[in-house]
Design an enzyme around this catalytic site. Structure first.
Site, PDB file in Angstrom:
ATOM      1  N   SER A 137       0.864  -1.190   0.000  1.00 14.79           N
ATOM      2  CA  SER A 137       0.000   0.000   0.000  1.00 14.79           C
ATOM      3  C   SER A 137       0.890   1.226   0.000  1.00 14.79           C
ATOM      4  O   SER A 137       2.033   1.160   0.468  1.00 14.79           O
ATOM      5  CB  SER A 137      -0.858  -0.001   1.263  1.00 14.79           C
ATOM      6  OG  SER A 137      -1.574   1.214   1.365  1.00 14.79           O
ATOM      7  N   TYR A 150      -3.402  -0.706  10.695  1.00 10.63           N
ATOM      8  CA  TYR A 150      -3.272  -1.095   9.283  1.00 10.63           C
ATOM      9  C   TYR A 150      -1.907  -0.667   8.742  1.00 10.63           C
ATOM     10  O   TYR A 150      -1.212  -1.449   8.091  1.00 10.63           O
ATOM     11  CB  TYR A 150      -4.403  -0.465   8.464  1.00 10.63           C
ATOM     12  CG  TYR A 150      -4.333  -0.782   6.980  1.00 10.63           C
ATOM     13  CD1 TYR A 150      -4.545  -2.072   6.529  1.00 10.63           C
ATOM     14  CD2 TYR A 150      -4.062   0.218   6.040  1.00 10.63           C
ATOM     15  CE1 TYR A 150      -4.487  -2.372   5.171  1.00 10.63           C
ATOM     16  CE2 TYR A 150      -4.001  -0.069   4.680  1.00 10.63           C
ATOM     17  CZ  TYR A 150      -4.213  -1.366   4.252  1.00 10.63           C
ATOM     18  OH  TYR A 150      -4.143  -1.661   2.910  1.00 10.63           O
TER      19      TYR A 150
HETATM   20  O1  NJP Z   1     -10.023  -5.561  -0.613  1.00  9.93           O
HETATM   21  P1  NJP Z   1     -11.344  -6.482  -0.720  1.00  9.93           P
HETATM   22  P2  NJP Z   1      -8.943  -5.119  -1.722  1.00  9.93           P
HETATM   23  N1  NJP Z   1      -7.505 -15.686   3.708  1.00  9.93           N
HETATM   24  O2  NJP Z   1     -11.922  -6.432   0.645  1.00  9.93           O
HETATM   25  C1  NJP Z   1      -9.372 -11.859   0.901  1.00  9.93           C
HETATM   26  C2  NJP Z   1      -4.502  -3.694  -0.467  1.00  9.93           C
HETATM   27  N2  NJP Z   1      -4.844  -2.271  -0.653  1.00  9.93           N
HETATM   28  O3  NJP Z   1      -9.102  -5.842  -2.984  1.00  9.93           O
HETATM   29  O4  NJP Z   1     -11.461 -14.686   2.162  1.00  9.93           O
HETATM   30  C3  NJP Z   1      -7.713 -15.598   2.389  1.00  9.93           C
HETATM   31  O5  NJP Z   1     -12.179  -6.095  -1.878  1.00  9.93           O
HETATM   32  C4  NJP Z   1     -10.864 -11.688   0.689  1.00  9.93           C
HETATM   33  O6  NJP Z   1     -11.468 -12.949   0.430  1.00  9.93           O
HETATM   34  P3  NJP Z   1     -12.404 -13.785   1.461  1.00  9.93           P
HETATM   35  C5  NJP Z   1      -5.084  -4.340   0.779  1.00  9.93           C
HETATM   36  O7  NJP Z   1      -4.301  -4.071   1.931  1.00  9.93           O
HETATM   37  C6  NJP Z   1      -6.124  -1.893  -0.863  1.00  9.93           C
HETATM   38  O8  NJP Z   1      -8.930  -3.632  -1.767  1.00  9.93           O
HETATM   39  O9  NJP Z   1     -13.317 -14.509   0.527  1.00  9.93           O
HETATM   40  N3  NJP Z   1      -8.206 -14.517   1.774  1.00  9.93           N
HETATM   41  C7  NJP Z   1     -10.898 -10.837  -0.572  1.00  9.93           C
HETATM   42  O10 NJP Z   1     -10.799 -11.647  -1.710  1.00  9.93           O
HETATM   43  C8  NJP Z   1      -5.031  -5.805   0.394  1.00  9.93           C
HETATM   44  O11 NJP Z   1      -3.784  -6.356   0.713  1.00  9.93           O
HETATM   45  C9  NJP Z   1      -6.411  -0.533  -1.033  1.00  9.93           C
HETATM   46  O12 NJP Z   1     -13.087 -12.805   2.363  1.00  9.93           O
HETATM   47  C10 NJP Z   1      -8.505 -13.462   2.553  1.00  9.93           C
HETATM   48  C11 NJP Z   1      -9.643  -9.992  -0.452  1.00  9.93           C
HETATM   49  O13 NJP Z   1      -8.793 -10.597   0.561  1.00  9.93           O
HETATM   50  C12 NJP Z   1      -5.217  -5.788  -1.122  1.00  9.93           C
HETATM   51  O14 NJP Z   1      -5.041  -4.441  -1.529  1.00  9.93           O
HETATM   52  C13 NJP Z   1      -5.399   0.407  -0.975  1.00  9.93           C
HETATM   53  C14 NJP Z   1      -8.305 -13.469   3.939  1.00  9.93           C
HETATM   54  C15 NJP Z   1      -9.943  -8.568  -0.024  1.00  9.93           C
HETATM   55  O15 NJP Z   1     -10.731  -7.956  -0.989  1.00  9.93           O
HETATM   56  C16 NJP Z   1      -6.552  -6.280  -1.616  1.00  9.93           C
HETATM   57  O16 NJP Z   1      -7.613  -5.562  -0.965  1.00  9.93           O
HETATM   58  C17 NJP Z   1      -4.112  -0.017  -0.746  1.00  9.93           C
HETATM   59  C18 NJP Z   1      -7.780 -14.643   4.520  1.00  9.93           C
HETATM   60  N4  NJP Z   1      -7.582 -14.752   5.828  1.00  9.93           N
HETATM   61  C19 NJP Z   1      -3.841  -1.368  -0.588  1.00  9.93           C
HETATM   62  N5  NJP Z   1      -8.703 -12.268   4.434  1.00  9.93           N
HETATM   63  C20 NJP Z   1      -7.808  -0.018  -1.276  1.00  9.93           C
HETATM   64  N6  NJP Z   1      -8.779  -0.885  -1.564  1.00  9.93           N
HETATM   65  O17 NJP Z   1      -8.018   1.211  -1.215  1.00  9.93           O
HETATM   66  C21 NJP Z   1      -9.124 -11.539   3.393  1.00  9.93           C
HETATM   67  O18 NJP Z   1      -3.143   0.905  -0.668  1.00  9.93           O
HETATM   68  N7  NJP Z   1      -9.010 -12.249   2.251  1.00  9.93           N
END
Ligand code: NJP
Length: 235
Positions: A137, A150
């Protein structure tokens, strides 16, 4: 340029948001995509489109993470790319965070990056080739109000991957880190697609294109870091 056709790529957090966009874009380039997340229905829907494999897993769980790597190699007999994208975040004043929430955020963002790397690196070393991409990020490199937990987790993830880069480069393994600004996803319980986000947020596919760019670098080039922001976001 590195051709992604038939490359075997694991994408963690692929059920929605950035991970889903990465999975779709890599599949479009001909990669064999292994989509990993905890939500089975979303993974099924995605795999229908990518024609790849999906593995339901909590990536912060040791056995699950080991199984993701082992199952991928069992299925495809190879692993070329690991995208560590799964992540969570909430934002609050420090004293209002609970220890449980600290553990959830650190477990997903740091342990959930550490474990798949731990199990993938021995395979990458054996084949003297592999590419790890971490979705960090812009807050891995700055501080902001309400970002204590975070931000700390994203600094930790970044430091781990940057150290790993130095550890594995002599084995032909690349580590690239992507630093996005605000992205229009489900992150922090938000709803993507709101008209007001159009100018203020990147689209998930913008981050996916950055991932594609670092993966397609010629074999002798590693793109260590790539930062991207919406034009309107001051950094
Ligand atoms: O978030 P979201 P993003 N085991 O909530 C999965 C970074 N980032 O796409 O398990 C396996 O739409 C969850 O799947 P599920 C951020 O830090 C974002 O924005 O089915 N999977 C879902 O597919 C992160 O590293 C922004 O609930 C797990 C996914 O993660 C990355 O981008 C800005 C899990 C999250 O999808 C993707 O986030 C930035 C687990 N224990 C960095 N826990 C931003 N959006 O503004 C969660 O600088 N997931």
């Amino acid at each position: 340029m590195t051709d992604l056709t038939d490359q075997v790529a694991i994408v963690t957090g692929a059920s929605r948001g950035i991970g889903r966009a990465i999975a779709l874009l890599l599949a479009l380039q001909g990669a064999k995509v292994v989509a990993v997340a905890r939500s089975a229905d979303e993974l099924d829907e995605l795999t229908h489109k990518t024609q790849g494999l999906s593995i339901e897993a909590d990536i912060a769980n040791d056995d699950d993470a080991a199984n993701v790597i082992a199952e991928t190699i069992r299925h495809y007999d190879r692993l070329d790319i690991l995208i560590c994208n799964a992540g969570v975040g909430t934002f609050n004043e420090l004293e209002d965070f609970t220890a449980t929430e600290w553990d959830r955020i650190f477990s997903t963002n740091v342990r959930g990056t550490f474990l798949p790397c731990k199990y993938a690196v021995p395979y990458f070393k054996a084949q003297q080739k592999g590419h790890i991409v971490g979705i960090a990020s812009d807050v891995s490199k700055r501080a902001f109000e309400h970002g204590t937990v975070y931000g700390a987790s994203k600094y930790a993830q970044d430091a781990m991957l940057a150290s790993l880069r130095k550890e594995v480069r002599s084995h032909g393994i690349k580590v690239s880190i992507i630093y996005p600004g605000m992205v229009d996803t489900y992150f922090n319980d938000t709803t993507p697609g709101q008209p007001q986000n159009e100018k203020t947020h990147l689209r998930p596919v913008d981050v996916a294109q950055a991932v594609r760019y670092v993966l397609e670098a010629p074999p002798h080039v590693v793109i260590d870091e790539l930062m991207l922001h919406p034009l309107t976001q001051e950094w």
